[in-house]
Design an enzyme around this catalytic site. Structure first.
Site, PDB file in Angstrom:
ATOM      1  N   ALA A   1      -3.996   7.858  -4.587  1.00 47.24           N
ATOM      2  CA  ALA A   1      -2.421   7.772  -5.374  1.00 47.24           C
ATOM      3  C   ALA A   1      -2.709   6.244  -5.374  1.00 47.24           C
ATOM      4  O   ALA A   1      -1.967   4.504  -4.205  1.00 47.24           O
ATOM      5  CB  ALA A   1      -1.676   7.955  -3.705  1.00 47.24           C
TER       6      ALA A   1
ATOM      7  N   GLY B   1       1.585  -0.927   0.033  1.00 44.36           N
ATOM      8  CA  GLY B   1      -0.097  -0.225  -0.159  1.00 44.36           C
ATOM      9  C   GLY B   1       0.871   1.357   0.284  1.00 44.36           C
ATOM     10  O   GLY B   1       1.279   1.208  -0.576  1.00 44.36           O
ATOM     11  N   ASN B   2       0.573   2.377   0.075  1.00 48.69           N
ATOM     12  CA  ASN B   2       1.332   3.401   0.375  1.00 48.69           C
ATOM     13  C   ASN B   2       0.399   4.498   1.118  1.00 48.69           C
ATOM     14  O   ASN B   2      -0.759   4.161   2.027  1.00 48.69           O
ATOM     15  CB  ASN B   2       0.980   4.175  -0.953  1.00 48.69           C
ATOM     16  CG  ASN B   2      -0.181   4.800  -1.443  1.00 48.69           C
ATOM     17  OD1 ASN B   2      -0.513   5.383  -0.864  1.00 48.69           O
ATOM     18  ND2 ASN B   2      -0.477   3.602  -2.519  1.00 48.69           N
ATOM     19  N   ARG B   3       0.796   5.500   1.379  1.00 49.11           N
ATOM     20  CA  ARG B   3       0.617   6.497   2.759  1.00 49.11           C
ATOM     21  C   ARG B   3      -0.629   7.588   2.737  1.00 49.11           C
ATOM     22  O   ARG B   3      -1.056   8.459   3.705  1.00 49.11           O
ATOM     23  CB  ARG B   3       1.695   7.115   3.514  1.00 49.11           C
ATOM     24  CG  ARG B   3       3.142   6.555   4.055  1.00 49.11           C
ATOM     25  CD  ARG B   3       3.726   7.103   4.654  1.00 49.11           C
ATOM     26  NE  ARG B   3       5.563   6.504   4.919  1.00 49.11           N
ATOM     27  CZ  ARG B   3       5.628   5.627   5.856  1.00 49.11           C
ATOM     28  NH1 ARG B   3       5.043   5.469   6.710  1.00 49.11           N
ATOM     29  NH2 ARG B   3       6.515   5.128   5.673  1.00 49.11           N
TER      30      ARG B   3
END
Ligand code: CTP
Length: 408
Positions: free
Chosen positions: A282, A214-216
């Site tokens: 994102a 995943g990402n932030r």
């Protein structure tokens, strides 16, 4: 291209108990002169500062205060839900520190606050108080919270105050208030009925049933855009990755997705008839080539993690954009920011790109604030200061609104 100056037809005017209430008969006259039907609701404290009889006469409707009116041998119920539904706009002027605090915390001890809690129309407030009260952190926090929730403020202005002091706290003069209101409503009207597609948040790419890449991204920027577009009258399709956020507005239809592939399906399906697409998600650029059906066990050793590219949703839309559709992308850059963003805008055939630089403190993932540069297809760049994500959302929509055709 200027926005048309129009006031909504039915205005619920809330008057609260501050000295500036003495200006409200003039405000009612200015609103009526501009073509509005005005229903006045005063708080009990406002009676100390202005005559309900004058307000009733000028607005040609009884000015209301009580939830229940008691006459000799009769009781009348002033239905706040009906009043709130009747209104195309709720304007609270003057808005005292006390009323702003009640609004921020949902307190509901008078008819006006009951109307405010029931209102789904745009809400404007013209604060008026002494400068220390306006500067007080409690008032600042209440104003910030209400702004986040979509209340728009006109004023207060600098000048002489009733206390004899001079500073920020004067209610905007009635004529000026009406023209600022007209301008703000005109800007909003370009969004009325427009279909806006927004992607928001991260995507999670499954490795096995419990692990993912995943990402932030928090999704806050995309949700701020969705709420702001809906507040301006747009119909919003929000395609959201896994985030812990709410988008409580009846004009927002939310579709939750998890992976880049799911986001691509949902967003592409909704692209055909949208007027504006803003892709703030994102999206993962890569996803595991194989997803294990059951949990990978340690004893089996480190799994080889082969990745494959995901579909670029923004580029897909750029390739299919029709005349009149406006496409906005985001770019998160650390080096050669401007050049990279312009390259992305050109390659993906965008109309506008929102450049986030990770080098700016307070900007990017997870923060409540953001600092962006808006770059259009002619390479015009507008560098905005560090602002809350709601304010950034407003600036982005203002920028798009300049080129959108007005609603018929
Ligand atoms: N985007 C998308 N689909 C993807 C990847 C990105 O729609 N599969 C959109 C994002 O929502 C954002 C923009 O494309 O609006 C970001 O562009 P991208 O080229 O993905 O930026 P980066 O991921 O930062 O790419 P790079 O590594 O090339 O900088």
């Amino acid at each position: 291209m200027g926005a048309p100056s129009v006031l909504p037809r039915r205005i619920l005017l809330g008057i609260t108990g501050g000295i500036a209430a003495y200006k409200t008969p003039q405000l009612v006259r200015a609103l009526v002169k501009a073509g509005a039907e005005v229903q006045v609701v005063l708080t009990p404290a406002a009676h100390e500062f202005v005559s309900p009889l004058v307000l009733s006469t000028l607005s040609r409707r009884p000015a209301l205060t009580e939830l229940v009116e008691r006459g000799p041998g009769s009781m009348t119920w002033n239905d706040h839900v009906h009043l709130a539904r009747w209104a195309d706009l709720l304007l609270i002027a003057p808005a005292t520190a006390e009323t702003l605090a009640k609004m921020a915390h949902g307190l509901c001890d008078n008819l006006l606050m009951a109307c405010w809690l029931s209102a789904e129309c745009p809400v404007y407030a013209a604060p008026a108080m002494d400068l220390e009260m306006y500067r007080n952190p409690a008032t600042r926090a209440n104003l910030a919270l209400l702004k986040e929730r979509g209340v728009r403020f006109i004023g207060p202005e600098e000048g002489e105050l009733a206390s004899g002091l001079s500073g920020k706290g004067r209610m905007t003069e009635p004529d000026d208030l009406v023209s600022q209101l007209k301008q703000a409503m005109g800007e909003a009207s370009v969004w009325a009925g427009k279909k806006v597609l927004i992607t928001a948040g991260p995507t999670h790419e499954a490795i096995d049933p419990v692990r993912f890449i995943g990402n932030r991204s928090s999704g806050k920027m995309g949700f701020a855009l969705a709420l702001e577009a809906a507040a301006r009258g747009a119909l919003v399709e929000l395609v959201a990755g896994p985030v812990a956020l709410e988008a409580p507005h009846p004009a927002i239809r939310r579709t939750n997705v998890v992976s880049a592939a799911q986001m691509a399906i949902a967003a592409k399906e909704r692209f055909g008839d949208c007027d504006v697409a803003i892709l703030s998600a994102a999206v993962a650029d890569w996803t595991p080539a194989r997803k294990a059906d059951s949990k990978l066990k340690k004893e089996q050793g480190m799994p080889p993690l082969e990745l494959e590219p995901t579909e670029d949703i923004l580029a897909w839309m750029g390739g299919r954009k029709k005349e009149g559709q406006f496409l906005v992308g985001f770019a998160l850059e650390t080096d050669n920011e401007r050049v990279n963003a312009e390259g992305k805008l050109r390659r993906k055939n965008l109309d506008l790109i929102v450049l986030n630089s990770l080098n700016d403190p307070g900007a990017g993932f997870g923060h409540e604030t953001n600092k962006v540069t808006l770059i259009d297809a002619d390479k015009n760049a507008e560098e905005l200061p560090l602002m809350s994500k709601t304010e950034v959302a407003r600036a982005i929509l203002d920028r798009i609104g300049i080129v959108l055709p007005h609603a018929k």
